[in-house]
Scaffold this motif. Structure first.
Motif, short mmCIF file in Angstrom:
data_model
loop_
_atom_site.label_atom_id
_atom_site.label_comp_id
_atom_site.label_asym_id
_atom_site.label_seq_id
_atom_site.Cartn_x
_atom_site.Cartn_y
_atom_site.Cartn_z
N ARG A 143 0.83 -1.20 0.00
CA ARG A 143 0.00 0.00 0.00
C ARG A 143 0.87 1.25 0.00
O ARG A 143 1.83 1.36 0.76
CB ARG A 143 -0.92 -0.01 1.22
N MET A 151 -14.18 3.61 1.91
CA MET A 151 -14.20 2.30 1.26
C MET A 151 -14.60 2.48 -0.20
O MET A 151 -15.50 3.27 -0.53
CB MET A 151 -15.16 1.34 1.96
N SER A 152 -13.91 1.74 -1.05
CA SER A 152 -14.13 1.87 -2.49
C SER A 152 -15.05 0.78 -3.02
O SER A 152 -15.06 -0.34 -2.51
CB SER A 152 -12.79 1.81 -3.24
N ASP A 182 -12.52 -2.44 -2.19
CA ASP A 182 -12.96 -2.81 -0.84
C ASP A 182 -14.29 -3.55 -0.82
O ASP A 182 -14.52 -4.39 0.05
CB ASP A 182 -13.08 -1.56 0.03
N MET A 208 -12.13 -8.30 1.16
CA MET A 208 -13.12 -7.64 0.31
C MET A 208 -14.53 -7.95 0.81
O MET A 208 -14.90 -9.12 0.93
CB MET A 208 -12.94 -8.09 -1.14
N TYR A 372 -15.49 6.11 -3.90
CA TYR A 372 -15.16 5.95 -2.49
C TYR A 372 -16.25 6.59 -1.63
O TYR A 372 -16.67 7.73 -1.91
CB TYR A 372 -13.82 6.62 -2.18
N ASP A 378 -14.62 0.86 8.31
CA ASP A 378 -13.95 0.87 7.01
C ASP A 378 -13.11 -0.36 6.74
O ASP A 378 -12.14 -0.30 5.98
CB ASP A 378 -13.09 2.13 6.87
N THR A 379 -13.45 -1.50 7.32
CA THR A 379 -12.77 -2.75 7.00
C THR A 379 -13.80 -3.74 6.46
O THR A 379 -14.99 -3.65 6.80
CB THR A 379 -12.07 -3.36 8.22
N PRO A 380 -13.37 -4.68 5.63
CA PRO A 380 -14.33 -5.66 5.09
C PRO A 380 -15.09 -6.43 6.17
O PRO A 380 -16.26 -6.75 6.00
CB PRO A 380 -13.43 -6.58 4.26
N PHE A 383 -17.79 -4.07 7.61
CA PHE A 383 -18.56 -3.33 6.61
C PHE A 383 -20.06 -3.41 6.85
O PHE A 383 -20.60 -4.49 7.13
CB PHE A 383 -18.24 -3.87 5.21
#
Length: 397
Positions: A143, A151-152, A182, A208, A372, A378-380, A383
């Protein structure tokens, strides 16, 4: 007759010419073409395996083989930029590609938030010589752009459940995982698809998240994505929204479609897809974007006239939508950006989104464009689809 044999990743075998005679059996031996294997190992700076995309170019370009070469044997979707092959590295960090013997250059990437390997790209890729033997390369990607609180997602995605796409769900999930997105959203035409099972099968649920949606697809007056939805396996097409209004009923006008979707799926976002052109609602309903008045004839679209229609407004659109695709593909539409700015100037504040509208595995640049959304979780693994949708609805994008 003349026949030859091949499969993707090999040269085409030498053709054999033969004659078929009535009443006789003819046997022909066909030679399979040759191939080599390229093994790709991908890790991050912490020496942990990571998913990625591998793009392989022939050197020198152009490639002596391409979709046209194989067309007599396979219906191949050619990779972009004249590449020889594209492969998606799984969470194990290792992928083996089959290629015809030759000289190549390889590039490993993981979307715009990550570095690209080798550092010399785009001036050159990593040299790979497969002329006489197989080869292995080891890449490092990590990264380089931090996105805490965002998140995208690609808000327009098709796979095999769509009537105009042949991409298996497993391939679509692998594709999006490799591009570092994401959230994988499903928006198949007239079908509610859940990608979660295939993401779990890839052991990628920690990398994801998934979200369920649909592209509500009229044939004459526009397409509309909506999310998040819940799939009902007891209903046809997973419970896809019936914009036709029932068998032998008039088609719904857009205010009925928008309110109907939100009644069935509280909290759902409705997005105007590619609103200009032959399948665009603004063009087809003849919308004045300064007033939202429509000048299209409801009879042309199988609709009943609106009770509140006037001579200057047939009332076919309404303001019940939440977002507008301003970039469908790798670049924005100036015409749609103009429409969006006109909406803003009259007080119809709606969110501009970027999508790919991907239907193919390679050539239509899946996940480009992407959007975004600003979210608290903000994590899978944390989510929350409703939170993502609310961010889109309130212009936190």
């Amino acid at each position: 007759y003349r026949a030859s044999a091949s499969k993707e990743g090999t040269t085409i075998g030498t053709a054999a010419t033969f004659t078929i005679t009535e009443g006789q059996t003819t046997q022909v031996a066909l030679t399979q073409g040759t191939s080599r294997t390229l093994t790709v190992n991908v890790k991050n700076l912490a020496n942990s395996p990571v998913p990625a995309k591998v793009t392989v170019f022939s050197t020198p370009a152009p490639c002596p083989f391409d979709a046209q070469t194989w067309k007599q044997h396979l219906l191949v979707d050619p990779p972009e930029m004249g590449a020889a092959a594209v492969g998606y590295v799984p969470v194990t960090g290792q992928l083996t590609l089959t290629l015809p013997p030759g000289e190549y250059a390889a590039v490993v990437s993981r979307g715009p938030e990550y570095s690209t390997w080798p550092d010399a790209w785009p001036m050159r890729g990593e040299p790979v010589d497969l002329r006489t033997t197989n080869a292995t390369i080891s890449a490092v990607v990590d990264r380089v752009v931090e996105t805490p609180g965002w998140m995208s997602a690609d808000l327009h995605v098709h796979a095999v459940a769509s009537s105009d796409s042949a991409v298996l769900n497993e391939l679509r999930a692998a594709n999006f995982l490799a591009e570092g997105v994401d959230v994988l959203l499903s928006t198949d035409h007239e079908v509610i698809t859940d990608f979660a099972p295939v993401v779990r099968a890839l052991n990628a649920e920690n990398l994801m998240a998934t979200m369920i949606g649909e592209e509500v697809t009229t044939f004459t007056h526009g397409h509309f994505n909506t999310f998040p939805l819940k799939r009902n396996p007891e209903l046809p097409n997973g419970g896809a929204f019936d914009h036709a209004g029932g068998e032998d009923a008039p088609s719904m006008r857009m205010p009925q479609v928008f309110s109907g979707i939100k009644a069935e799926h509280p909290g759902a976002v409705v997005q105007l897809n590619h609103p200009r052109g032959s399948s665009g609602v603004l063009s087809q309903l003849k919308v004045d974007t300064a007033t939202l008045a429509t000048h299209g004839d409801p009879a042309q679209f199988g609709m009943a006239p609106a009770a509140d229609a006037t001579a200057n407004d047939t009332k076919l659109l309404g303001d019940g939508f939440d977002a507008v695709e301003t970039a469908n593909g790798t670049g924005p539409s100036n015409a749609v950006l103009n429409d969006w700015m006109t909406f803003l100037s009259r007080g119809t504040v709606r969110t501009a989104t970027g999508v790919s509208d991907t239907h193919k595995p390679f050539s239509d640049a899946p996940v480009y464009s992407r959007t975004y959304a600003k979210v608290a979780n903000d994590t899978p693994t944390t989510f929350q689809p409703a939170q993502f949708a609310e961010a889109i609805r309130t212009q936190q994008a």
